[in-house]
Design a protein around this motif. Structure first.
Motif, PDB file in Angstrom:
ATOM      1  N   ASN A   9       1.046  -1.075   0.081  1.00 32.89           N
ATOM      2  CA  ASN A   9      -0.529   0.049   0.201  1.00 32.89           C
ATOM      3  C   ASN A   9       0.918   1.189  -0.348  1.00 32.89           C
ATOM      4  O   ASN A   9       1.977   1.292   0.811  1.00 32.89           O
ATOM      5  N   ILE A  10       0.479   2.181  -0.668  1.00 32.41           N
ATOM      6  CA  ILE A  10       1.327   3.321  -1.428  1.00 32.41           C
ATOM      7  C   ILE A  10       0.540   4.256  -0.413  1.00 32.41           C
ATOM      8  O   ILE A  10      -0.639   4.613  -1.669  1.00 32.41           O
ATOM      9  N   TRP A  11       0.585   4.767   0.291  1.00 28.64           N
ATOM     10  CA  TRP A  11      -0.606   6.244   0.982  1.00 28.64           C
ATOM     11  C   TRP A  11      -0.573   7.592  -0.059  1.00 28.64           C
ATOM     12  O   TRP A  11       0.455   7.961  -0.193  1.00 28.64           O
ATOM     13  N   VAL A  12      -1.753   8.081  -0.156  1.00 29.95           N
ATOM     14  CA  VAL A  12      -1.677   8.927  -1.165  1.00 29.95           C
ATOM     15  C   VAL A  12      -2.069  10.242  -0.514  1.00 29.95           C
ATOM     16  O   VAL A  12      -3.454  10.128  -0.393  1.00 29.95           O
ATOM     17  N   ASN A  13      -1.467  11.002  -0.055  1.00 26.07           N
ATOM     18  CA  ASN A  13      -1.775  12.465   0.830  1.00 26.07           C
ATOM     19  C   ASN A  13      -1.432  13.212   0.050  1.00 26.07           C
ATOM     20  O   ASN A  13      -2.013  13.258  -1.011  1.00 26.07           O
ATOM     21  N   ARG A  16       1.322  13.750  -3.179  1.00 23.75           N
ATOM     22  CA  ARG A  16       1.049  12.396  -3.801  1.00 23.75           C
ATOM     23  C   ARG A  16       0.285  12.592  -4.822  1.00 23.75           C
ATOM     24  O   ARG A  16       0.346  11.852  -6.313  1.00 23.75           O
ATOM     25  N   GLU A  31      -9.679   3.866  -3.224  1.00 21.76           N
ATOM     26  CA  GLU A  31     -10.504   4.401  -1.394  1.00 21.76           C
ATOM     27  C   GLU A  31      -9.896   3.157  -0.723  1.00 21.76           C
ATOM     28  O   GLU A  31     -10.509   2.226  -0.897  1.00 21.76           O
ATOM     29  N   MET A  32      -9.686   3.460   0.539  1.00 24.27           N
ATOM     30  CA  MET A  32      -9.155   2.395   1.172  1.00 24.27           C
ATOM     31  C   MET A  32      -9.520   2.835   2.901  1.00 24.27           C
ATOM     32  O   MET A  32      -8.743   4.093   2.907  1.00 24.27           O
ATOM     33  N   LEU A  33     -10.087   2.339   3.470  1.00 25.29           N
ATOM     34  CA  LEU A  33      -9.648   3.078   5.387  1.00 25.29           C
ATOM     35  C   LEU A  33     -10.287   3.977   4.655  1.00 25.29           C
ATOM     36  O   LEU A  33      -9.986   5.430   4.928  1.00 25.29           O
ATOM     37  N   ALA A  34     -11.675   4.461   4.723  1.00 23.67           N
ATOM     38  CA  ALA A  34     -12.658   5.884   5.389  1.00 23.67           C
ATOM     39  C   ALA A  34     -12.154   7.276   4.310  1.00 23.67           C
ATOM     40  O   ALA A  34     -12.360   7.708   4.437  1.00 23.67           O
ATOM     41  N   LEU A  36      -9.689   6.970   2.807  1.00 17.85           N
ATOM     42  CA  LEU A  36      -8.330   7.395   2.392  1.00 17.85           C
ATOM     43  C   LEU A  36      -7.458   6.349   1.126  1.00 17.85           C
ATOM     44  O   LEU A  36      -8.050   5.534   0.727  1.00 17.85           O
ATOM     45  N   LEU A  71       7.134  -0.614   4.645  1.00 15.16           N
ATOM     46  CA  LEU A  71       8.188   0.008   3.888  1.00 15.16           C
ATOM     47  C   LEU A  71       8.993   1.302   4.534  1.00 15.16           C
ATOM     48  O   LEU A  71       8.194   1.970   4.966  1.00 15.16           O
ATOM     49  N   LYS A  73      10.515   5.072   4.324  1.00 14.46           N
ATOM     50  CA  LYS A  73       9.358   5.782   3.799  1.00 14.46           C
ATOM     51  C   LYS A  73      10.338   5.548   2.582  1.00 14.46           C
ATOM     52  O   LYS A  73      10.005   6.332   1.026  1.00 14.46           O
ATOM     53  N   LYS A  76       8.991   3.911   0.299  1.00  9.44           N
ATOM     54  CA  LYS A  76       8.007   3.758  -0.949  1.00  9.44           C
ATOM     55  C   LYS A  76       7.929   5.138  -1.738  1.00  9.44           C
ATOM     56  O   LYS A  76       7.275   4.702  -2.851  1.00  9.44           O
TER      57      LYS A  76
END
Ligand SMILES: [Zn+2]
Lengths: 99, 418
Positions: A9-13, A16, A31-34, A36, A71, A73, A76
């Protein structure tokens, strides 16, 4: 039987997401987790083993999400940059060739 | 009024005043101890481990292994042992009947009246306590790391540890804790055992347990509280740093997700054994002594790997429930359901195909990416504080690194005896 594939999972803020939008790649996000946003890069068994060996902090979350987590930062970030550059999430072979 | 702890015994602090201590330890042999033993000295002398008055002798150890009880019959599940090698014993010239001074950070810490020096098969301890003899079990590894002789006898603290900021407000030993509960007017208090920075799954575990604990009580005044009791002990790389754990747990109260009327944060010094069911019983004992009435247990409490079944701890607690002074409160997991649009219990919502489960590992992975999760998953105040702790205490990382292990300020210091 299809080969098992394990997501990274590469989380996208926002930062990004902006880069993805500029590259026309916003569709890569799920979209994952509310709500995110996340980009998922999938590893096969061999790639999973190689990743866990190359990055000792990484952990395979076998219980809940079956994903490769923790992993560093900068790793990622490198994966993310490669995705933007190649306009695809199929980057693991190239990425892992350096390790 | 006497404060009664585990096993129906009065809780008595075993602490000497400095003026008396200075006299008492004059001329005694001094033996340095490691952090695990120092943590246990605090546990014994402040009454966290009541009715233990010292490190276990052979009769207690044998009984704990064979019957999960002290020799006097009181339920006890984890051996509390002081170890030395044959060579150390002869170098220091220690024999049964001696009193010695345990030192920590090069200063006198506790008086140890050595009543007994003995041996015990470590494999037998492992099988009895952990249900396995594999050295990859962290509790077994800790047992095998003991040197070959055990010393039993009473402990008296001669020098109170100085708890360093930011931990100082959170060290609340049993007698003080019981006073605080009375001041708050709480009649039931439920323990939340943690070594984590809380995400909303944890927050809801606490909220759910608070509701379960409230039960039939009157709601006219707030009389039920949650006590977060963070375990502070040996750290491993990748764990959250201790400062982030304790401050972020308290942040849930400060930021209003709980309040002074129902939430308090504290710490206990203890090196986790990951003994699953046996550790669950030990946690019940600790929190009984702290004055709690209820204790939260999720699935696979304090377990590791696949050594224990998810409900083994609950079954063992049930088997001794009449002898424990605390009522277990069992918790189901909480998750995010996009259909409900909220965090909900897996025992409530039936949109099973839509559930978004989140583990501590996934949350840590998000935090590691420096990405702020949605507030339904992780509170923004907690996120900001984790990042602040990373800068202030973690050398840039909210997770334990080699640098943190090497350079952090210890949680407590033992200073020269004045
Ligand atoms: Zn639902």
């Amino acid at each position: 039987m299809a080969e098992e594939r394990y997501p990274i999972n590469i989380w996208v803020n926002e930062e990004r997401y902006e880069k993805l939008r500029e590259a026309g790649l916003a569709d890569l996000c799920e979209e994952m987790l509310a709500g995110l946003k996340v980009i998922r890069v999938y590893a096969n068994d061999a790639q999973k083993d190689k990743i866990l060996k190359a990055f000792p902090t990484a952990k395979f979350d076998s219980a809940t999400t079956k994903s490769i987590e923790l992993l560093p930062k900068d790793v990622k970030d490198k994966m993310f940059d490669l995705i933007v550059q190649k306009k695809s999430v199929e980057i693991l072979d190239e990425f892992l060739s350096n390790y | 009024m006497a404060e009664i702890g585990h096993g129906g015994k009065e809780i008595v602090e075993r602490i000497m005043e400095p003026s008396e201590a200075k006299e008492k330890i004059k001329g005694l042999k001094q033996v340095p101890i490691r952090s695990q033993i120092a943590n246990e000295v605090i546990g014994i002398s402040y009454g966290f481990f009541s009715p233990l008055e010292g490190f276990m002798g052979k009769a207690d150890l044998d009984s704990v292994c064979k019957k999960m009880r002290l020799a006097n019959g009181i339920v006890w599940s984890i051996p509390i042992l002081f170890d030395m090698s044959e060579a150390e014993l002869s170098d220091y010239g220690i024999k049964e009947g001696d009193s010695i001074v345990l030192t920590y950070q090069d200063n006198p810490f506790a008086l140890f009246e050595v009543e007994e020096i003995y041996e015990y098969d470590k494999k037998e301890i492992c099988q009895a306590v952990y249900g396995t003899t594999e050295d990859k079990h962290p509790g077994c590894a800790r047992t095998y790391a003991y040197k070959d002789k055990f010393l039993g006898g009473k402990i008296t603290l001669v020098n109170r540890p100085k708890i360093n900021p930011p931990f100082d407000p959170y060290f609340i030993p049993p007698l003080e804790m019981r006073k605080r509960f009375k001041e708050k007017g709480w009649v039931r208090i439920v323990a939340h055992q943690t070594r984590n920075v809380p995400h909303t799954g944890h927050e809801w575990l606490m909220k759910g347990a608070w509701l379960q604990t409230y039960g039939e009580l009157s709601i006219e005044k707030p009389i039920v509280g949650v006590l977060v009791n963070a375990i502070i002990g040996e750290k491993r790389k990748g764990d959250y740093i201790d400062e982030a754990i304790i401050l972020c747990q308290d942040e849930l109260r400060k930021a209003g997700y709980f309040g002074d009327h129902n939430h308090m944060t504290s710490l206990t010094f203890w090196d986790m054994r990951y003994a699953g069911p046996k550790e669950a019983v030990f946690h019940a004992i600790l929190r009984t002594n702290l004055g709690l009435t209820h204790h939260m247990y999720g699935r696979d409490h304090a377990g590791v790997g696949t050594y224990y079944g998810p409900y083994d701890a609950h079954k063992l607690l049930e088997s001794v429930k009449d002898e424990l002074g605390i009522t277990p409160v069992y918790s189901m997991n909480w998750l995010y359901c996009p259909h409900c649009g909220e965090v909900t219990s897996e025992g409530l919502c039936n949109h099973r195909d839509e559930w978004q489960k989140f583990s501590g590992t996934v949350i840590r992975s998000i935090v590691m990416d420096g990405v702020k999760p949605p507030r339904l998953i992780f509170r923004p105040e907690v996120f900001d504080l984790v990042m602040e702790c990373a800068e202030k205490y973690g050398f840039g990382s909210p997770f334990v690194t080699d640098e943190y292990l090497e350079k952090r300020t210890p949680v407590f210091s033992v200073e020269p005896l004045e």
